[in-house]
Design a protein around this motif. Sequence first.
Motif, mmCIF file in Angstrom:
data_model
loop_
_atom_site.group_PDB
_atom_site.id
_atom_site.type_symbol
_atom_site.label_atom_id
_atom_site.label_comp_id
_atom_site.label_asym_id
_atom_site.label_seq_id
_atom_site.Cartn_x
_atom_site.Cartn_y
_atom_site.Cartn_z
ATOM 1 N N GLN A 1 0.848 -1.190 0.000
ATOM 2 C CA GLN A 1 0.000 0.000 0.000
ATOM 3 C C GLN A 1 0.884 1.241 0.000
ATOM 4 O O GLN A 1 1.984 1.225 0.545
ATOM 5 C CB GLN A 1 -0.901 0.020 1.231
ATOM 6 N N VAL A 2 0.384 2.304 -0.596
ATOM 7 C CA VAL A 2 1.117 3.556 -0.705
ATOM 8 C C VAL A 2 0.405 4.617 0.129
ATOM 9 O O VAL A 2 -0.820 4.765 0.046
ATOM 10 C CB VAL A 2 1.215 4.007 -2.179
ATOM 11 N N TRP A 3 1.195 5.346 0.932
ATOM 12 C CA TRP A 3 0.679 6.452 1.745
ATOM 13 C C TRP A 3 0.991 7.746 1.011
ATOM 14 O O TRP A 3 2.147 8.087 0.786
ATOM 15 C CB TRP A 3 1.347 6.435 3.117
ATOM 16 N N SER A 4 -0.042 8.456 0.592
ATOM 17 C CA SER A 4 0.153 9.698 -0.153
ATOM 18 C C SER A 4 -0.971 10.659 0.183
ATOM 19 O O SER A 4 -2.160 10.288 0.123
ATOM 20 C CB SER A 4 0.175 9.402 -1.651
ATOM 21 N N GLN A 5 -0.604 11.883 0.526
ATOM 22 C CA GLN A 5 -1.558 12.952 0.830
ATOM 23 C C GLN A 5 -2.579 12.518 1.878
ATOM 24 O O GLN A 5 -3.770 12.801 1.769
ATOM 25 C CB GLN A 5 -2.250 13.440 -0.445
#
Length: 140
Positions: free
Chosen positions: A130-134
């Motif tokens: 999973q990617v954590w962005s904004q």
Amino acid sequence: MAFERGQTVEIIDMDKGFTNSFYPAVVISQVTQEKFIIQYSTLYDKQIGDYDEFRPLREFQKEEKIRPTPPEVFVQEFCVNDKVDAYYQDGWWFGRIRRVKAGEIKKYVVHFNGTKENIEFEVGDLRVHQVWSQGQWSTP
């Protein structure tokens, strides 16, 4: 994003040979608006004194290297080319499933671009990448 004392987080390591690996930690305190003291859950610092003992490693970390612990995504199995995080050497390492080995216990061969390694894992040592962005989690 402000992190709270006691919050479980992950710290990204971008050093050569550790690129895109994340290590579980807990926020101990906020020092400045963008700097925190964290304590790792799986990395230890050797204390020298009357006794040789190990204690959890504490460090100052900039907010940009900290992310919340990703939510669990339940899967029973993975497929070739799935992006995963594999629990390896005390942290979560980003890789891609290269091969699935059938057997009594299914094994997954994960390729890590950063180290050019292929390592075998069981499903319990993998999670959906999973990617954590904004301030949001997403799956690529």
